[in-house]
Structure formats: C-alpha cells, structure tokens
Design an enzyme around this catalytic site. Structure first.
Site, PDB file in Angstrom:
ATOM      1  N   GLY A 131       0.760  -1.242   0.000  1.00 15.44           N
ATOM      2  CA  GLY A 131       0.000   0.000   0.000  1.00 15.44           C
ATOM      3  C   GLY A 131       0.786   1.284   0.000  1.00 15.44           C
ATOM      4  O   GLY A 131       0.210   2.348  -0.208  1.00 15.44           O
ATOM      5  N   PRO A 175       4.462  -5.298  -0.644  1.00 15.30           N
ATOM      6  CA  PRO A 175       4.380  -4.130  -1.527  1.00 15.30           C
ATOM      7  C   PRO A 175       4.345  -4.519  -3.003  1.00 15.30           C
ATOM      8  O   PRO A 175       4.952  -5.504  -3.414  1.00 15.30           O
ATOM      9  CB  PRO A 175       5.685  -3.382  -1.231  1.00 15.30           C
ATOM     10  CG  PRO A 175       6.651  -4.460  -0.844  1.00 15.30           C
ATOM     11  CD  PRO A 175       5.832  -5.494  -0.109  1.00 15.30           C
ATOM     12  N   GLY A 176       3.592  -3.740  -3.777  1.00 18.20           N
ATOM     13  CA  GLY A 176       3.595  -3.922  -5.228  1.00 18.20           C
ATOM     14  C   GLY A 176       4.030  -2.631  -5.887  1.00 18.20           C
ATOM     15  O   GLY A 176       5.157  -2.469  -6.362  1.00 18.20           O
ATOM     16  N   ARG A 177       3.107  -1.658  -5.869  1.00 22.56           N
ATOM     17  CA  ARG A 177       3.324  -0.370  -6.516  1.00 22.56           C
ATOM     18  C   ARG A 177       4.661   0.291  -6.140  1.00 22.56           C
ATOM     19  O   ARG A 177       5.358   0.799  -7.000  1.00 22.56           O
ATOM     20  CB  ARG A 177       2.177   0.559  -6.123  1.00 22.56           C
ATOM     21  CG  ARG A 177       2.090   1.844  -6.896  1.00 22.56           C
ATOM     22  CD  ARG A 177       1.021   2.749  -6.259  1.00 22.56           C
ATOM     23  NE  ARG A 177      -0.237   2.060  -6.062  1.00 22.56           N
ATOM     24  CZ  ARG A 177      -1.230   2.020  -6.952  1.00 22.56           C
ATOM     25  NH1 ARG A 177      -1.115   2.654  -8.096  1.00 22.56           N
ATOM     26  NH2 ARG A 177      -2.343   1.356  -6.686  1.00 22.56           N
ATOM     27  N   ARG A 184      -5.437   2.482 -15.798  1.00 20.76           N
ATOM     28  CA  ARG A 184      -5.569   3.291 -14.577  1.00 20.76           C
ATOM     29  C   ARG A 184      -6.246   4.648 -14.815  1.00 20.76           C
ATOM     30  O   ARG A 184      -7.100   5.038 -14.028  1.00 20.76           O
ATOM     31  CB  ARG A 184      -4.206   3.472 -13.892  1.00 20.76           C
ATOM     32  CG  ARG A 184      -3.576   2.151 -13.457  1.00 20.76           C
ATOM     33  CD  ARG A 184      -2.347   2.354 -12.601  1.00 20.76           C
ATOM     34  NE  ARG A 184      -2.667   2.956 -11.338  1.00 20.76           N
ATOM     35  CZ  ARG A 184      -2.498   4.224 -11.027  1.00 20.76           C
ATOM     36  NH1 ARG A 184      -1.933   5.054 -11.884  1.00 20.76           N
ATOM     37  NH2 ARG A 184      -2.866   4.684  -9.858  1.00 20.76           N
ATOM     38  N   TYR A 223      -9.533   4.763 -12.626  1.00 21.73           N
ATOM     39  CA  TYR A 223      -9.450   5.536 -11.383  1.00 21.73           C
ATOM     40  C   TYR A 223      -9.307   7.031 -11.621  1.00 21.73           C
ATOM     41  O   TYR A 223      -9.096   7.781 -10.667  1.00 21.73           O
ATOM     42  CB  TYR A 223      -8.204   5.144 -10.569  1.00 21.73           C
ATOM     43  CG  TYR A 223      -7.945   3.685 -10.359  1.00 21.73           C
ATOM     44  CD1 TYR A 223      -8.879   2.870  -9.704  1.00 21.73           C
ATOM     45  CD2 TYR A 223      -6.742   3.114 -10.753  1.00 21.73           C
ATOM     46  CE1 TYR A 223      -8.599   1.533  -9.477  1.00 21.73           C
ATOM     47  CE2 TYR A 223      -6.461   1.775 -10.515  1.00 21.73           C
ATOM     48  CZ  TYR A 223      -7.402   0.995  -9.881  1.00 21.73           C
ATOM     49  OH  TYR A 223      -7.125  -0.312  -9.652  1.00 21.73           O
ATOM     50  N   CYS A 243     -12.691   2.410 -28.853  1.00 26.44           N
ATOM     51  CA  CYS A 243     -13.993   3.047 -29.036  1.00 26.44           C
ATOM     52  C   CYS A 243     -14.736   3.166 -27.717  1.00 26.44           C
ATOM     53  O   CYS A 243     -15.729   2.478 -27.475  1.00 26.44           O
ATOM     54  CB  CYS A 243     -14.793   2.258 -30.064  1.00 26.44           C
ATOM     55  SG  CYS A 243     -13.982   2.327 -31.653  1.00 26.44           S
ATOM     56  N   GLU A 244     -14.238   4.019 -26.867  1.00 26.51           N
ATOM     57  CA  GLU A 244     -14.854   4.351 -25.581  1.00 26.51           C
ATOM     58  C   GLU A 244     -14.463   5.791 -25.280  1.00 26.51           C
ATOM     59  O   GLU A 244     -13.285   6.154 -25.440  1.00 26.51           O
ATOM     60  CB  GLU A 244     -14.282   3.484 -24.439  1.00 26.51           C
ATOM     61  CG  GLU A 244     -14.559   2.009 -24.516  1.00 26.51           C
ATOM     62  CD  GLU A 244     -15.991   1.639 -24.149  1.00 26.51           C
ATOM     63  OE1 GLU A 244     -16.710   2.479 -23.575  1.00 26.51           O
ATOM     64  OE2 GLU A 244     -16.383   0.507 -24.467  1.00 26.51           O
ATOM     65  N   TYR A 251       0.392  -2.106 -12.106  1.00 25.27           N
ATOM     66  CA  TYR A 251      -1.004  -2.088 -12.554  1.00 25.27           C
ATOM     67  C   TYR A 251      -1.122  -1.502 -13.963  1.00 25.27           C
ATOM     68  O   TYR A 251      -2.093  -0.822 -14.287  1.00 25.27           O
ATOM     69  CB  TYR A 251      -1.891  -1.338 -11.538  1.00 25.27           C
ATOM     70  CG  TYR A 251      -1.711  -1.882 -10.135  1.00 25.27           C
ATOM     71  CD1 TYR A 251      -2.256  -3.112  -9.781  1.00 25.27           C
ATOM     72  CD2 TYR A 251      -0.950  -1.204  -9.186  1.00 25.27           C
ATOM     73  CE1 TYR A 251      -2.063  -3.640  -8.511  1.00 25.27           C
ATOM     74  CE2 TYR A 251      -0.753  -1.730  -7.914  1.00 25.27           C
ATOM     75  CZ  TYR A 251      -1.311  -2.939  -7.583  1.00 25.27           C
ATOM     76  OH  TYR A 251      -1.105  -3.464  -6.333  1.00 25.27           O
TER      77      TYR A 251
HETATM   78  C1  LIG Z   1      -2.805  -5.479  -3.968  1.00 27.05           C
HETATM   79  C2  LIG Z   1      -2.293  -5.986  -2.681  1.00 27.05           C
HETATM   80  C3  LIG Z   1      -1.028  -5.593  -2.243  1.00 27.05           C
HETATM   81  C4  LIG Z   1      -0.152  -4.625  -2.978  1.00 27.05           C
HETATM   82  O1  LIG Z   1      -0.576  -3.320  -2.862  1.00 27.05           O
HETATM   83  P1  LIG Z   1       0.346  -2.103  -3.369  1.00 27.05           P
HETATM   84  O2  LIG Z   1      -0.479  -0.925  -3.086  1.00 27.05           O
HETATM   85  O3  LIG Z   1       0.598  -2.304  -4.816  1.00 27.05           O
HETATM   86  O4  LIG Z   1       1.586  -2.124  -2.561  1.00 27.05           O
HETATM   87  C5  LIG Z   1      -0.577  -6.147  -1.057  1.00 27.05           C
HETATM   88  N1  LIG Z   1      -1.316  -7.031  -0.335  1.00 27.05           N
HETATM   89  C6  LIG Z   1      -2.531  -7.421  -0.736  1.00 27.05           C
HETATM   90  C7  LIG Z   1      -3.290  -8.397   0.075  1.00 27.05           C
HETATM   91  C8  LIG Z   1      -3.063  -6.917  -1.923  1.00 27.05           C
HETATM   92  O5  LIG Z   1      -4.283  -7.294  -2.304  1.00 27.05           O
END
Ligand SMILES: *Cc1c(COP(=O)(O)O)cnc(C)c1O
Length: 415
Positions: free
Chosen positions: A238, A273-275, A311, A315, A342-343, A370
C-alpha cells in the site's frame, strides 16, 4: 535517475527509449532493473536486523522477468490466484515464501497452493476456513493459515483501491477475529501461522498504515494471551508513489514507525508491496498518430489505449507524459492524450501541454505497476511488448502479441 534525458533523448538507464522502439515498436512497456532493485533495497534496509520477508505483490506486475529478478533478490511473493502461483514457480520463486490472498480462492487453487507448499493461505471468511480444512483433510496435509483482518482504518485513498473499511469486501471483522482463530486452532487440518491485513493502495500518508499496525499488533497480543501464538504478522502493501506532485512518506520512515508499533512482538514481519517496488520502474512508450484540434478540446491520438493502461480510465489516475525527444513545450497546445479504443473513457492523460507531432514518441511515466498487469485485448488489440533494461542492454521480456494470438484459443462450431 532511472528515466532521464541524455543528449535530448529520454533514456531508461543507459538505453535511449527510441532505440527500444526501433527494435520492438509501440506500444511498449519498459522496466528498469536498477529501479526495481533500488526500491527492493529500500525495504531490505528498513527491515535489516529484523526477522522479515518482503512478499512482492504479483498482481501489480506479473512479468516473469520481474518476478525472477525479485526472487533472486530474496523476495517472497503475495499472490491472488493459481495463475499467479504458476508464474511465481515458473520464475524460480519459492512457494514457501509465498502468501496467498484473496476473497474467492477456488478448490483447485487451494489444492494447488497446498501441494506447492505455500507459506500461508490468508483466509477472508469462515466459509473459506471450512473449505480449506476439508481440502487439507482430504489431502492428508495441514494447511498453514492466517486470517486477513479488516482493521477498519480509512486509508484515505481512491475508493476503488481502499480495502480496509468495514464496507469493503476484504478481510474478516476485528470483532470476529478472535472467535475465528479459536475455531481454526481447534481444527487438526489447519495450522494457524499468522495474521494479515492490507488497508489499501497508493497511501501517501503513513498514519493509516501505522494505525493498522497498531490494531493488528493488539489483536496478535490478545491471541497470544489466548494461547494462539503467531509465527508472522503480515501488514500488507500500500505504500504510495509519486505520480505527479504527491509526497509519499518515505518507505524507510513508514516501516520504522510500523516496527515501533510491533513493539516486542517477535513474530516475523511480512510486507507485501507492489506499486512501491515497480510503479516508478516502468514506462509505457507510445507513438503519436494524429493531432485532432477541436473547438472545445484538442486531442492527441496515440497508439496506446485504455486496454494497455487502464488506470486513467478506471481511477481517473494521473500519469506524467514526457516526449522521448526533449522539446520546448512553452506555447504549445493543450491536449487530451487519447487512444484508438472506441470508448469515451479511453483517455490516457488530460490537459497536457505538448509540442508533439505525428510520429513522435511519448513516454507515459510511472506505468510499472497495474499497467501491463491490468491490460486486456479489448477492441482486439494485441497486448504490448515488454522490455527490461539492465544498464546499456535492453531485453525483450514479452513479445508483442500477434493477430493470430488474439483468437488462437477460439473455434467455430461445425454447425
Ligand atoms: C494489492 C495488494 C497488495 C499490494 O498493494 P500495493 O499498493 O501495490 O503495494 C498487497 N497485499 C494485498 C493483500 C493486496 O491485495
């Protein structure tokens, strides 16, 4: 700087982005190995000396090269489907460092995860506990489980990426957690190993993450008092990134504050973490097709679209747009950058001052998370190529899809 101009050309590390387009065309995602390693290193440094595991969130970018790179750095993975587990294993990732999240795990996915030796299934309902216990019994295994608890913290982010409030579909309520843990602990087929939470994404303030850490730690302490000792506490992902003018709390400071809230808890800390690992490590390259001036709006029509990068449509997200060849934009027209889909929602960027001409290349920044992972074939558009840059070398890590690949799985009945 990972993406910076050299001699007037925007580069990824040492590779000019127009070289990549000459070799691989547009639209094309480009990732920087150094940027991914650097972001991962920030996590590793903040967690140094503590029993901890960084489980990269595969849904943010599931390219095998990205996963393999992170696996080599020692990362674990956070997955949400059997397909993601297959990717982790194909990339050389370790199931024993992989946690499985998500509200709707199927029977087949639970079997697949248990047989692979998953570190933990993060359960999100009582019904899921019953299903997992039944499957584990049938397989003659003990299923390692945690509950994803909803700490009811307002992450103050976009409602679509806020997940830790009572009205969200995710997690079990704090009030129910103790009862569910006692029930799980009584089942022979499951092994209670942890607790998890994830309150949302693109959090630029640390306070909600710290509040969630406080609540989850308190719950872990109460469980320990009830004789349920947890091997790990998973505080989710997050942490936000800078897309435009946000000033996200630095990773190190946020983690330090979370660690403080964990206090004397000796459980392993897992973060997913992802983002914040890949978001600013990637760009989407696109070519300008047409200028379409109008009375109310000027449009810059490019060859990337919402199917490549969803995105902005989904969003209203803001991505910086940079010309690959540096140009003087002062006095240039203001455009909405739109794709061919076409949107009306197919807008990649709104109100940008750009001096671009047809044929020019643009880089849509902060597209590493993402981006490709959310792409589709809508309008029968083959998915983009993906390239990973390492120093002065660019590796093609996903070929552009072909027209044939669009319908390779389809057949017409012999009526
Ligand atoms: C999507 C997700 C993440 C990653 O979130 P980021 O905002 O990209 O860091 C981590 N844990 C869970 C359970 C998720 O669903």
């Amino acid at each position: 700087m990972t993406f910076a101009y050299r001699d007037g050309v925007l580069c990824a590390e040492a590779v000019p982005l127009d070289d990549i387009v000459r070799a691989h065309g547009t639209p094309c995602y480009v990732y920087s190995r150094a940027a991914i390693e650097q972001a991962y290193a920030e996590y590793a440094a903040a967690l140094a000396g503590r029993d901890a595991l960084v489980c990269f969130s595969v849904k943010s970018n599931s390219n095998l090269a990205v996963l393999a790179l992170l696996a080599r750095l020692g990362a674990g993975f956070d997955i949400v489907s059997g397909g993601e587990l297959a990717r982790v294993l194909a990339a050389g990732g370790d199931a024993r460092k992989t946690v499985f999240s998500g509200v709707g795990k199927s029977e087949a996915e639970i079997v697949q995860a248990l047989e692979a030796g998953i570190l933990c299934l993060n359960l999100e309902s009582e019904a899921e506990l019953e299903r997992v216990a039944a499957i584990a019994t049938r397989l003659g295994r003990r299923a390692p489980i945690a509950f994803r608890v909803n700490p009811d913290v307002d992450a103050k982010t976009h409602p679509y990426i806020s997940t830790g409030l009572k009205q969200n579909k995710f997690g079990v309520a704090q009030e129910d957690a103790e009862r569910l843990y006692r029930h799980a602990a009584s089942l022979a087929a499951v092994e209670v190993v942890g607790i998890g939470c994830h309150i949302g994404s693109q959090l630029t303030a640390a306070a909600p993450l710290i509040e969630a850490a406080t609540r989850i730690t308190a719950l872990a302490t109460r469980l320990a008092q009830a004789g349920i000792r947890l091997a790990h506490i998973d505080l989710g992902g997050g942490i936000g990134i800078r897309y435009r003018d946000e000033s996200p709390q630095p990773i190190g400071a946020t983690i330090a504050a979370m660690l403080e809230r964990l206090g004397t808890q000796r459980a392993k800390l897992i973060l997913d973490p992802g983002r914040s690992i890949v978001g600013n490590a990637g760009v989407l390259l696109t070519r300008v097709e047409y200028l379409k001036p109008g009375a109310a709006k000027n449009f810059l029509v490019v060859d990337a679209a919402m199917n490549d990068l969803m995105r902005p449509s989904l969003y209203g997200a803001w991505h910086e747009v940079m010309p690959v060849r540096a140009q003087q934009a002062a006095g240039a027209p203001v455009y909405d950058v739109v794709g061919p889909v076409c949107e009306s929602a197919d807008v990649l960027a709104k109100d940008r001052t750009l001096a671009a001409q047809p044929g020019d290349l643009l880089a849509i920044m902060s597209a590493g998370a993402y981006g490709m992972a959310m792409s589709s074939n809508y309008n029968s558009r083959p998915r983009a190529a993906e390239v990973m840059v390492d120093g002065s070398t660019a590796y093609l890590v996903r070929r552009r899809e072909t027209h044939e690949s669009l319908f390779a799985l389809e057949s017409v009945p012999t009526w």
